[in-house]
Design a protein around this motif. Structure first.
Motif, PDB file in Angstrom:
ATOM      1  N   LYS A  89       9.651  -1.715   2.391  1.00 59.03           N
ATOM      2  CA  LYS A  89      10.392  -2.780   2.066  1.00 59.03           C
ATOM      3  C   LYS A  89      10.421  -4.213   1.554  1.00 59.03           C
ATOM      4  O   LYS A  89      11.753  -4.487   0.810  1.00 59.03           O
ATOM      5  CB  LYS A  89       9.565  -3.643   3.424  1.00 59.03           C
ATOM      6  CG  LYS A  89      10.410  -4.982   4.335  1.00 59.03           C
ATOM      7  CD  LYS A  89       9.975  -6.125   5.859  1.00 59.03           C
ATOM      8  CE  LYS A  89      10.457  -6.854   6.107  1.00 59.03           C
ATOM      9  NZ  LYS A  89       9.541  -7.449   7.236  1.00 59.03           N
ATOM     10  N   ILE A  90       9.585  -3.901   0.532  1.00 56.35           N
ATOM     11  CA  ILE A  90       9.020  -5.124  -0.355  1.00 56.35           C
ATOM     12  C   ILE A  90      10.439  -4.596  -1.761  1.00 56.35           C
ATOM     13  O   ILE A  90      10.458  -5.408  -2.465  1.00 56.35           O
ATOM     14  CB  ILE A  90       7.855  -5.279  -0.861  1.00 56.35           C
ATOM     15  CG1 ILE A  90       6.975  -6.000   0.624  1.00 56.35           C
ATOM     16  CG2 ILE A  90       7.569  -5.873  -1.866  1.00 56.35           C
ATOM     17  CD1 ILE A  90       5.011  -5.515  -0.289  1.00 56.35           C
ATOM     18  N   ALA A 106       2.453   3.270   7.487  1.00 53.50           N
ATOM     19  CA  ALA A 106       2.680   1.413   7.673  1.00 53.50           C
ATOM     20  C   ALA A 106       2.763   1.148   6.456  1.00 53.50           C
ATOM     21  O   ALA A 106       3.591  -0.284   6.309  1.00 53.50           O
ATOM     22  CB  ALA A 106       1.554   1.255   9.046  1.00 53.50           C
ATOM     23  N   VAL A 107       1.318   1.486   5.844  1.00 48.16           N
ATOM     24  CA  VAL A 107       1.893   1.315   4.181  1.00 48.16           C
ATOM     25  C   VAL A 107       2.858   1.268   3.416  1.00 48.16           C
ATOM     26  O   VAL A 107       3.963   0.496   2.810  1.00 48.16           O
ATOM     27  CB  VAL A 107       0.130   1.767   3.409  1.00 48.16           C
ATOM     28  CG1 VAL A 107      -0.133   1.244   2.033  1.00 48.16           C
ATOM     29  CG2 VAL A 107      -0.308   0.979   3.787  1.00 48.16           C
ATOM     30  N   MET A 153       0.761  -6.557   2.988  1.00 48.24           N
ATOM     31  CA  MET A 153       0.681  -5.444   2.483  1.00 48.24           C
ATOM     32  C   MET A 153      -0.860  -5.046   1.703  1.00 48.24           C
ATOM     33  O   MET A 153      -1.637  -4.630   2.552  1.00 48.24           O
ATOM     34  CB  MET A 153       1.683  -4.960   1.795  1.00 48.24           C
ATOM     35  CG  MET A 153       1.457  -3.509   1.271  1.00 48.24           C
ATOM     36  SD  MET A 153       2.851  -2.378  -0.592  1.00 48.24           S
ATOM     37  CE  MET A 153       2.286  -1.405  -0.253  1.00 48.24           C
ATOM     38  N   GLY A 154      -1.128  -5.896   1.502  1.00 51.14           N
ATOM     39  CA  GLY A 154      -2.654  -5.947   0.691  1.00 51.14           C
ATOM     40  C   GLY A 154      -3.687  -6.162   1.540  1.00 51.14           C
ATOM     41  O   GLY A 154      -4.771  -5.287   1.933  1.00 51.14           O
ATOM     42  N   GLY A 155      -3.716  -6.864   2.985  1.00 51.57           N
ATOM     43  CA  GLY A 155      -3.976  -7.168   3.907  1.00 51.57           C
ATOM     44  C   GLY A 155      -4.437  -5.771   4.562  1.00 51.57           C
ATOM     45  O   GLY A 155      -5.898  -5.635   4.832  1.00 51.57           O
ATOM     46  N   LEU A 156      -3.552  -4.927   5.108  1.00 51.35           N
ATOM     47  CA  LEU A 156      -3.763  -3.989   6.191  1.00 51.35           C
ATOM     48  C   LEU A 156      -4.598  -2.650   4.842  1.00 51.35           C
ATOM     49  O   LEU A 156      -5.263  -2.147   5.112  1.00 51.35           O
ATOM     50  CB  LEU A 156      -2.329  -3.467   6.154  1.00 51.35           C
ATOM     51  CG  LEU A 156      -2.024  -1.944   6.661  1.00 51.35           C
ATOM     52  CD1 LEU A 156      -2.863  -2.301   8.001  1.00 51.35           C
ATOM     53  CD2 LEU A 156       0.061  -1.382   6.649  1.00 51.35           C
ATOM     54  N   LEU A 198      -0.489  -0.993  -4.754  1.00 51.93           N
ATOM     55  CA  LEU A 198      -0.961  -1.173  -3.240  1.00 51.93           C
ATOM     56  C   LEU A 198      -1.437   0.226  -2.287  1.00 51.93           C
ATOM     57  O   LEU A 198      -1.664   0.264  -1.553  1.00 51.93           O
ATOM     58  CB  LEU A 198      -0.637  -2.297  -2.435  1.00 51.93           C
ATOM     59  CG  LEU A 198      -0.708  -3.569  -2.653  1.00 51.93           C
ATOM     60  CD1 LEU A 198      -0.043  -4.378  -1.840  1.00 51.93           C
ATOM     61  CD2 LEU A 198      -2.475  -3.996  -2.477  1.00 51.93           C
ATOM     62  N   GLU A 199       0.327   1.257  -2.288  1.00 51.38           N
ATOM     63  CA  GLU A 199       0.606   1.868  -1.510  1.00 51.38           C
ATOM     64  C   GLU A 199      -0.300   3.085  -2.511  1.00 51.38           C
ATOM     65  O   GLU A 199      -0.439   3.886  -1.364  1.00 51.38           O
ATOM     66  CB  GLU A 199       2.185   2.461  -1.825  1.00 51.38           C
ATOM     67  CG  GLU A 199       2.721   3.682  -0.972  1.00 51.38           C
ATOM     68  CD  GLU A 199       2.651   4.852  -1.973  1.00 51.38           C
ATOM     69  OE1 GLU A 199       1.966   5.528  -0.891  1.00 51.38           O
ATOM     70  OE2 GLU A 199       2.003   4.662  -2.498  1.00 51.38           O
TER      71      GLU A 199
END
Length: 242
Positions: free
Chosen positions: A69-70, A62-63, A30-33, A101-102
């Motif tokens: 999901k997490i 997607a983020v 998620m961080g990479g995205l 991150l979101e």
């Protein structure tokens, strides 16, 4: 207990170990995205690429899906495993980090939307120097925050906590410069306001990267350093704790 001496290797259940590692893996994905979202949003502005800007806005879903999901995976671990000590801190830190991150993804989407508006009105390049400088700084902070999380690196995390003040100073300086320009030329008010929103979004990304760094200290050392003045943080004392 210092997590560096208790790295989830002593569980009877290998499945539990795997679940904890998957939480970290999915958070890093998620961080990479999110990191790419920030990079693409700024590139859309600096390169005048409205198609890339729209792509960033579209990818925000997607983020959001990755955060959901997490959160679901963390809830399942809490319900089934009832983790304690460093395991519990890991799950809680992942939940908090996914939320930040979101939010970074949301800020990237704001940058992209404002970039598209500026491209459409052909604003030129006023303020781009400030945007480029601050964006490079906060993108590095996000990358380093994820690295510190992946490596349980409190030294790098504490460096980021101090670095957030530098971003705040850069932001204030850029805002003063743009306000001066806006007062000198009333025709620039609309595009300059859009640039101000972009700079504000970048400053907020720095704040969220700072939050990620604070979670690393909590995860590794069990210390909650939120709302603590960075000047009051003793890196050596934190390193010895645990």
């Amino acid at each position: 207990m210092d997590i560096s001496s208790d790295i989830h290797s002593q569980h009877i259940s290998r499945q539990f170990n795997q679940e904890l590692e998957e939480l970290k893996t999915h958070l890093m994905a998620m961080g990479g995205l999110v990191e790419k979202q920030v990079q693409d949003a700024v590139a859309a502005l600096l390169e005048g690429d409205s198609a890339l800007g729209r792509q960033v806005v579209d990818n925000d879903r997607a983020v959001n899906d990755m955060q959901i999901k997490i959160d679901e995976e963390c809830t399942q671990v809490l319900a089934r495993r009832q983790p304690t000590a460093s395991d519990l801190r890991l799950v809680l830190a992942v939940i908090r980090a996914a939320s930040d991150l979101e939010r970074i993804g949301d800020e990237a989407s704001k940058i992209a939307r404002n970039a598209c508006e500026l491209i459409d009105c052909d604003n030129g390049s006023r303020g781009f120097v400030e945007v480029r400088m601050i964006s490079e700084h906060v993108r590095r902070m996000v990358r380093d925050a994820l690295t510190s999380f992946a490596r349980f690196d409190t030294e790098l995390a504490l460096k980021l906590v101090h670095e957030d003040e530098e971003v705040d100073n850069e932001y204030q300086s850029a805002m003063r410069s743009l306000m001066t320009f806006m007062m000198e030329d009333a025709r620039s008010i609309s595009p300059v306001l859009s640039l101000m929103w972009i700079l504000r979004a970048l400053e907020r990304i720095g704040d969220h990267a700072n939050n990620l760094a604070e979670y690393v200290v909590y995860l590794v050392k069990g210390m909650d350093i939120r709302h603590t003045d960075p000047d009051d943080l003793d890196a050596e004392a934190i390193a010895r704790k645990g």
